[in-house]
Design a protein around this motif. Sequence first.
Motif, short mmCIF file in Angstrom:
data_model
loop_
_atom_site.label_atom_id
_atom_site.label_comp_id
_atom_site.label_asym_id
_atom_site.label_seq_id
_atom_site.Cartn_x
_atom_site.Cartn_y
_atom_site.Cartn_z
N LEU A 225 -10.70 -9.40 4.95
CA LEU A 225 -9.25 -9.55 4.99
C LEU A 225 -8.89 -11.01 4.85
CD1 LEU A 225 -8.21 -7.11 7.88
CD2 LEU A 225 -8.28 -6.67 5.42
N PRO A 251 2.16 -5.30 -5.20
CA PRO A 251 2.17 -4.64 -3.89
C PRO A 251 1.43 -3.31 -3.95
CG PRO A 251 4.36 -5.42 -4.48
CD PRO A 251 3.51 -5.58 -5.70
N PRO A 253 -1.66 -0.68 -1.42
CA PRO A 253 -2.33 -0.43 -0.13
C PRO A 253 -3.22 -1.58 0.33
CG PRO A 253 -3.33 0.86 -1.89
CD PRO A 253 -2.09 0.26 -2.46
N ASP A 254 -3.59 -2.48 -0.59
CA ASP A 254 -4.46 -3.60 -0.21
C ASP A 254 -3.67 -4.80 0.30
OD1 ASP A 254 -6.71 -2.17 -0.92
OD2 ASP A 254 -6.75 -2.96 -2.97
N THR A 255 -2.36 -4.77 0.18
CA THR A 255 -1.53 -5.89 0.62
C THR A 255 -0.64 -5.44 1.77
OG1 THR A 255 0.18 -5.40 -1.02
CG2 THR A 255 -1.55 -6.96 -1.65
N ASN A 256 -0.41 -6.34 2.69
CA ASN A 256 0.45 -6.05 3.84
C ASN A 256 1.10 -7.35 4.31
OD1 ASN A 256 1.72 -4.90 6.04
ND2 ASN A 256 -0.11 -4.91 7.32
N THR A 257 2.42 -7.41 4.22
CA THR A 257 3.16 -8.61 4.63
C THR A 257 4.03 -8.28 5.83
OG1 THR A 257 3.18 -9.45 2.36
CG2 THR A 257 4.76 -10.41 3.89
N SER A 258 3.97 -9.11 6.84
CA SER A 258 4.73 -8.88 8.07
C SER A 258 6.21 -9.17 7.85
CB SER A 258 4.19 -9.77 9.19
OG SER A 258 4.53 -11.13 8.95
N ARG A 271 3.13 -13.52 7.97
CA ARG A 271 1.74 -13.42 7.54
C ARG A 271 1.64 -12.38 6.43
NH1 ARG A 271 -2.72 -13.90 12.36
NH2 ARG A 271 -1.94 -15.81 13.31
N SER A 272 0.80 -12.70 5.45
CA SER A 272 0.51 -11.76 4.38
C SER A 272 -1.00 -11.56 4.33
CB SER A 272 1.02 -12.28 3.04
OG SER A 272 0.79 -11.34 2.02
N VAL A 273 -1.42 -10.30 4.28
CA VAL A 273 -2.85 -9.96 4.34
C VAL A 273 -3.24 -9.23 3.06
CG1 VAL A 273 -4.64 -8.75 5.63
CG2 VAL A 273 -2.71 -9.78 6.85
N LEU A 274 -4.38 -9.64 2.50
CA LEU A 274 -4.94 -8.99 1.32
C LEU A 274 -6.35 -8.53 1.64
CD1 LEU A 274 -4.80 -8.28 -1.74
CD2 LEU A 274 -5.75 -10.57 -2.17
#
Length: 354
Positions: A225, A251, A253-258, A271-274
């Motif tokens: 991650l 964008p 399923p592999d990306t998630n930004t708070s 925070r942005s998660v890849l």
Amino acid sequence: MQPPRRCLLLLSLLCHLLLSGTWADLEEAFTLRLLQTSTFQNTSFMDTECMGLLDDIELGSLAKHTWKIRFHQPWVRPALPRSDWDIIENMVKIYLRNFNNMVNEGAVQKDVPYPFVVQGMAGCTLYPNKTTQAFAKFAYNGQDFLNFCVDNATWLLSQDTNLSRCVRDFFNNYTDFTELMQVLFNDTCIDYVEMLVRYGKAALERQELPVATVFARTPSPAQLLLVCRVTGFYPRSISVAWLRDGQEVPPGPDTNTSAILPNADLTYQLRSVLAVAPHDGHSYACRVRHRSLGTRSLLIPWGYSDVVLIAGLVAGLLAVVAMAAVMMLWLWRRRKHRQMEESTSRNSILSKEA
């Protein structure tokens, strides 16, 4: 349960006081929000908190026991003459007294259990193209309750219960109040936003540069991650994206930004998660775009943190070596000084014996 006519007259006077602005040269949208939270412990005790905000800037609030206006920004009070603020303050007090009585009467008639909380939010948004959007809503015990549709001047259900239907019907039948709401939202609120934007231009134009770092977490041997933490920026609007081999990662399923969260110093963070596969052979970077950066972008490649860490270790090692060299030089000079003193003392003794 009809609120007194005096309240309506004061609200009409407020309209007249505020309908005196002209359109400002706007480059972005601005939203004025008035927030109310009323906690009813029983029929005789109620606690209310009210606050006004322009975007995320707190304009003012009501003192808890006196219901006097407290100004949180130095440029808010000069926006209106003192006499006008006095009228608005009296109007708010009359509104809250009538609101409390009306809610308590309705709660008793409908056997609503105490304690309960009523929240209200009303305001409007002014867009750069001079279009506007007004809104008003109520919540009951933290759940959306009613929404006011400005276009057709009707109250709509957010939750379908006996209580919400009763309150909706009451407001929809109270035509004087509904018509006044339309005037406040369609005219007064917009003029007030335009006026506040003009007086608070410096505060609204404040810009703080974002600071971004990229680091990794390994929840499992098969997954890596990459986390891009961006903080310290103002205003709130920001764009954060991941690049894979220089191409933006869409964008999925592999990306998630708070959500964008506030900091204690009136700036923001997110925070942005890849999620990537370890050692997949691709290069990754976090790209940040923000008004404070102008036309530039902040680009933080994955691995930069490792380079900084290595550079820090090298710098620390060099510092240790330098300190050791200084200590060795000091010890050598001290030993040489002692040898010279001993040689001088020996020569002095030999001279006396001769």
